[in-house]
Design a protein around this motif. Structure first.
Motif, PDB file in Angstrom:
ATOM      1  N   ALA A   1       0.815  -1.216   0.000  1.00  0.00           N
ATOM      2  CA  ALA A   1       0.000   0.000   0.000  1.00  0.00           C
ATOM      3  C   ALA A   1       0.849   1.266   0.000  1.00  0.00           C
ATOM      4  CB  ALA A   1      -0.926   0.001   1.208  1.00  0.00           C
ATOM      5  N   ALA A   2       1.957   1.262   0.758  1.00  0.00           N
ATOM      6  CA  ALA A   2       2.767   2.478   0.901  1.00  0.00           C
ATOM      7  C   ALA A   2       3.556   2.806  -0.355  1.00  0.00           C
ATOM      8  CB  ALA A   2       3.720   2.334   2.085  1.00  0.00           C
ATOM      9  N   ARG A   3       3.963   1.796  -1.106  1.00  0.00           N
ATOM     10  CA  ARG A   3       4.773   2.047  -2.306  1.00  0.00           C
ATOM     11  C   ARG A   3       3.926   2.308  -3.542  1.00  0.00           C
ATOM     12  NH1 ARG A   3       9.706  -2.439  -1.909  1.00  0.00           N
ATOM     13  NH2 ARG A   3      10.785  -1.479  -0.124  1.00  0.00           N
ATOM     14  N   ASN A   4       2.648   2.171  -3.424  1.00  0.00           N
ATOM     15  CA  ASN A   4       1.756   2.345  -4.565  1.00  0.00           C
ATOM     16  C   ASN A   4       1.801   3.798  -5.051  1.00  0.00           C
ATOM     17  OD1 ASN A   4      -0.197   1.967  -6.519  1.00  0.00           O
ATOM     18  ND2 ASN A   4      -1.912   2.096  -5.072  1.00  0.00           N
ATOM     19  N   GLY A   5       2.442   4.034  -6.187  1.00  0.00           N
ATOM     20  CA  GLY A   5       2.521   5.382  -6.748  1.00  0.00           C
ATOM     21  C   GLY A   5       3.629   6.230  -6.168  1.00  0.00           C
ATOM     22  N   ASN A   6       4.426   5.699  -5.243  1.00  0.00           N
ATOM     23  CA  ASN A   6       5.522   6.470  -4.653  1.00  0.00           C
ATOM     24  C   ASN A   6       6.796   6.314  -5.475  1.00  0.00           C
ATOM     25  OD1 ASN A   6       4.092   7.559  -2.585  1.00  0.00           O
ATOM     26  ND2 ASN A   6       4.933   6.253  -0.985  1.00  0.00           N
ATOM     27  N   ALA A   7       7.474   7.431  -5.705  1.00  0.00           N
ATOM     28  CA  ALA A   7       8.743   7.365  -6.413  1.00  0.00           C
ATOM     29  C   ALA A   7       9.841   6.816  -5.508  1.00  0.00           C
ATOM     30  CB  ALA A   7       9.130   8.752  -6.923  1.00  0.00           C
ATOM     31  N   ALA A   8       9.780   7.152  -4.217  1.00  0.00           N
ATOM     32  CA  ALA A   8      10.800   6.701  -3.265  1.00  0.00           C
ATOM     33  C   ALA A   8      10.151   5.807  -2.209  1.00  0.00           C
ATOM     34  CB  ALA A   8      11.452   7.902  -2.590  1.00  0.00           C
ATOM     35  N   ASP A   9      10.949   4.888  -1.679  1.00  0.00           N
ATOM     36  CA  ASP A   9      10.437   4.001  -0.634  1.00  0.00           C
ATOM     37  C   ASP A   9      10.246   4.782   0.661  1.00  0.00           C
ATOM     38  OD1 ASP A   9      10.518   1.906  -2.358  1.00  0.00           O
ATOM     39  OD2 ASP A   9      12.418   1.101  -1.630  1.00  0.00           O
ATOM     40  N   PRO A  10       9.104   4.625   1.341  1.00  0.00           N
ATOM     41  CA  PRO A  10       8.915   5.260   2.642  1.00  0.00           C
ATOM     42  C   PRO A  10       9.885   4.665   3.657  1.00  0.00           C
ATOM     43  CG  PRO A  10       6.830   4.488   1.706  1.00  0.00           C
ATOM     44  CD  PRO A  10       7.924   3.886   0.903  1.00  0.00           C
ATOM     45  N   PRO A  11      10.194   5.399   4.733  1.00  0.00           N
ATOM     46  CA  PRO A  11      11.146   4.890   5.720  1.00  0.00           C
ATOM     47  C   PRO A  11      10.585   3.734   6.536  1.00  0.00           C
ATOM     48  CG  PRO A  11      10.217   6.983   6.432  1.00  0.00           C
ATOM     49  CD  PRO A  11       9.755   6.770   5.027  1.00  0.00           C
ATOM     50  N   ILE A  12      11.467   2.825   6.929  1.00  0.00           N
ATOM     51  CA  ILE A  12      11.109   1.715   7.814  1.00  0.00           C
ATOM     52  C   ILE A  12      12.170   1.623   8.910  1.00  0.00           C
ATOM     53  CG2 ILE A  12      12.206   0.089   6.209  1.00  0.00           C
ATOM     54  CD1 ILE A  12      10.326  -2.078   7.292  1.00  0.00           C
ATOM     55  N   ILE A  13      11.724   1.561  10.145  1.00  0.00           N
ATOM     56  CA  ILE A  13      12.604   1.438  11.301  1.00  0.00           C
ATOM     57  C   ILE A  13      12.287   0.122  11.990  1.00  0.00           C
ATOM     58  CG2 ILE A  13      13.333   2.436  13.501  1.00  0.00           C
ATOM     59  CD1 ILE A  13      14.070   4.180  11.175  1.00  0.00           C
ATOM     60  N   ARG A  14      13.304  -0.702  12.225  1.00  0.00           N
ATOM     61  CA  ARG A  14      13.098  -2.009  12.853  1.00  0.00           C
ATOM     62  C   ARG A  14      13.499  -1.933  14.326  1.00  0.00           C
ATOM     63  NH1 ARG A  14      11.919  -5.444   8.735  1.00  0.00           N
ATOM     64  NH2 ARG A  14      12.632  -4.792   6.670  1.00  0.00           N
ATOM     65  N   VAL A  15      12.506  -2.141  15.173  1.00  0.00           N
ATOM     66  CA  VAL A  15      12.706  -2.075  16.624  1.00  0.00           C
ATOM     67  C   VAL A  15      11.872  -3.177  17.270  1.00  0.00           C
ATOM     68  CG1 VAL A  15      13.252   0.389  16.780  1.00  0.00           C
ATOM     69  CG2 VAL A  15      10.855  -0.337  16.725  1.00  0.00           C
ATOM     70  N   PRO A  16      12.142  -3.529  18.530  1.00  0.00           N
ATOM     71  CA  PRO A  16      11.356  -4.579  19.195  1.00  0.00           C
ATOM     72  C   PRO A  16       9.875  -4.226  19.307  1.00  0.00           C
ATOM     73  CG  PRO A  16      13.395  -4.175  20.391  1.00  0.00           C
ATOM     74  CD  PRO A  16      13.289  -3.085  19.367  1.00  0.00           C
ATOM     75  N   PHE A  17       9.041  -5.273  19.476  1.00  0.00           N
ATOM     76  CA  PHE A  17       7.594  -5.098  19.635  1.00  0.00           C
ATOM     77  C   PHE A  17       7.271  -4.634  21.063  1.00  0.00           C
ATOM     78  CE2 PHE A  17       7.605  -8.332  16.194  1.00  0.00           C
ATOM     79  CZ  PHE A  17       6.711  -7.756  15.302  1.00  0.00           C
ATOM     80  N   THR A  18       7.823  -3.536  21.508  1.00  0.00           N
ATOM     81  CA  THR A  18       7.658  -3.087  22.886  1.00  0.00           C
ATOM     82  C   THR A  18       7.439  -1.583  22.926  1.00  0.00           C
ATOM     83  OG1 THR A  18      10.045  -2.708  23.159  1.00  0.00           O
ATOM     84  CG2 THR A  18       9.193  -4.911  23.740  1.00  0.00           C
ATOM     85  N   ARG A  19       7.050  -1.077  24.107  1.00  0.00           N
ATOM     86  CA  ARG A  19       6.926   0.370  24.293  1.00  0.00           C
ATOM     87  C   ARG A  19       8.290   1.032  24.103  1.00  0.00           C
ATOM     88  NH1 ARG A  19       4.188  -2.141  28.442  1.00  0.00           N
ATOM     89  NH2 ARG A  19       1.901  -1.898  28.457  1.00  0.00           N
ATOM     90  N   GLU A  20       9.328   0.393  24.668  1.00  0.00           N
ATOM     91  CA  GLU A  20      10.674   0.945  24.540  1.00  0.00           C
ATOM     92  C   GLU A  20      11.108   0.987  23.077  1.00  0.00           C
ATOM     93  OE1 GLU A  20       9.778  -1.530  26.467  1.00  0.00           O
ATOM     94  OE2 GLU A  20      10.169  -0.922  28.543  1.00  0.00           O
ATOM     95  N   GLY A  21      10.779  -0.082  22.340  1.00  0.00           N
ATOM     96  CA  GLY A  21      11.107  -0.112  20.919  1.00  0.00           C
ATOM     97  C   GLY A  21      10.412   1.002  20.159  1.00  0.00           C
ATOM     98  N   GLY A  22       9.133   1.215  20.450  1.00  0.00           N
ATOM     99  CA  GLY A  22       8.394   2.289  19.792  1.00  0.00           C
ATOM    100  C   GLY A  22       8.943   3.657  20.116  1.00  0.00           C
ATOM    101  N   TYR A  23       9.373   3.832  21.361  1.00  0.00           N
ATOM    102  CA  TYR A  23       9.947   5.111  21.784  1.00  0.00           C
ATOM    103  C   TYR A  23      11.263   5.378  21.045  1.00  0.00           C
ATOM    104  CZ  TYR A  23      12.090   8.587  24.884  1.00  0.00           C
ATOM    105  OH  TYR A  23      12.705   9.709  25.389  1.00  0.00           O
ATOM    106  N   GLU A  24      12.154   4.392  21.031  1.00  0.00           N
ATOM    107  CA  GLU A  24      13.436   4.563  20.351  1.00  0.00           C
ATOM    108  C   GLU A  24      13.240   4.750  18.851  1.00  0.00           C
ATOM    109  OE1 GLU A  24      16.279   5.021  21.734  1.00  0.00           O
ATOM    110  OE2 GLU A  24      15.531   4.679  23.782  1.00  0.00           O
ATOM    111  N   GLY A  25      12.331   3.976  18.264  1.00  0.00           N
ATOM    112  CA  GLY A  25      12.056   4.129  16.842  1.00  0.00           C
ATOM    113  C   GLY A  25      11.452   5.487  16.537  1.00  0.00           C
TER     114      GLY A  25
END
Length: 341
Positions: A212-236
């Motif tokens: 869905a995100a790349r549909n019609g986009n010239a550039a890839d949207p950013p992706i940040i890989r972090v743990p499935f946690t509150r701390e991961g979401g905060y750092e990301g």
């Protein structure tokens, strides 16, 4: 130290003596058969059980009948709101079937998870539901012990020979969330906070977002890989939101509610308003998503349906199969929708 002898263990023979019946009749009343017992006789037996405080030997009963009346549930983190809700729903489902539930947590440790599966399977359980880290033993990739106890694996998006596997349609959920941000709110770019795991398949949330995100986009949207946690979401969140203003994300999909909560904190600390400056959506749909501020627009998993299906498969001793459950899109404030939208 007390000189009193230890309390005497009440036996079935004690109950039979007080009720004036044979030990076989006591067994029929306790086990509900296999032979019928006259109502007045059954009442005498139950009264004797209450007076003496008799407790059947469940281990011996399980060995004799080949069933324990107990199911096991193994999760990676019992403190995670999603797995807490899953545990509650499975407990409701087992209770409705007259069964008990034994819960264990692996703390996302693959080696501990493997040992727990073997340990729980050795306790004469009627079945085991596993929402784990390692996943089922896929041919050529197997990592967990094979046991004779029926096992239902959750969060497994692919069929695995010999096992029942259940999964939410994560790709559908991520696609719905991303398309909502793009089509309803006009966000051309939607970033992704993606959780880290070691499963042998690509996560459906990333696939759905990517489509869905790349549909019609010239550039890839950013992706940040972090743990499935509150701390991961905060750092990301800090990684996404501390870049130059013109490059900063304006819309983010978090792959779990916990990540979204951590992201909300990061935005608040940086003075970024949600949803005015940043739209946030999340996958899971736990109760935590409803009571965060602002409440999270989310893709909600059908936890009750999954739990009831898992228990029913074990009770029915059904043949191994794979089943995927649809996702429900829940619209709240965090994406920019008004409460009446």
């Amino acid at each position: 130290m007390s000189d009193r002898p230890p309390p005497k263990v009440v036996t079935r023979a004690d109950v039979a003596r007080l009720a004036g019946v044979s030990t076989a009749v006591v067994s029929y009343v306790v086990n509900g058969g296999p032979r019928p017992v006259a109502p007045h006789t059954a009442t005498r037996v139950r009264d004797a059980i209450a007076i003496l405080g008799y407790r059947p030997n469940l281990t011996a009963r399980a060995l004799k009948l080949g069933t324990s009346g107990v199911l096991g549930l193994l999760v990676p983190d019992s403190s995670n709101p999603f797995y807490a809700e899953l545990g509650l729903e499975i407990e409701r489902a087992t209770s409705a079937k007259g069964l008990a539930l034994l819960l264990a947590s692996s703390n996302s440790d693959r080696s501990l998870e493997s040992r727990l599966i073997g340990d729980l399977a050795g306790r004469q359980l009627d079945g085991l539901v596993v929402a784990g880290t390692a996943g089922p033993p896929i041919p050529g990739v197997g990592r967990v012990p094979r046991v004779s106890t029926p096992i239902v694996y959750l969060d497994t998006p692919v069929p695995v020979p010999g096992y029942t596997t259940l999964s939410s349609n994560a790709q559908q959920g991520a696609t719905l969330l991303t398309e909502h941000l793009r089509q309803v709110h006009g966000h051309k770019s939607v970033a992704l906070l993606m959780g880290t795991h070691s499963q042998p398949w690509r996560d459906g949330r990333e696939l759905g977002w990517q489509l869905a995100a790349r549909n019609g986009n010239a550039a890839d949207p950013p992706i940040i890989r972090v743990p499935f946690t509150r701390e991961g979401g905060y750092e990301g969140g800090l990684q996404l939101l501390t870049v130059a203003a013109k490059k900063r994300a304006r819309a983010v999909l978090a792959s779990s509610d916990l990540q979204a909560v951590g992201l909300l904190r990061a935005a608040h600390e940086l003075g970024i308003r949600v949803p005015e400056d940043l739209a946030i959506v999340a996958y899971d749909g736990t109760e935590e998503s409803e009571y965060s501020w602002p409440p999270l627009t989310c893709a909600r998993q059908r936890v009750r349906d999954i739990a009831e299906t898992a228990v029913q498969v074990i009770v029915d001793q059904a043949e191994p199969s794979h089943q995927t459950f649809d996702i429900d899109l829940v619209i709240r404030r965090s994406c920019g929708c008004t409460p009446t939208s």
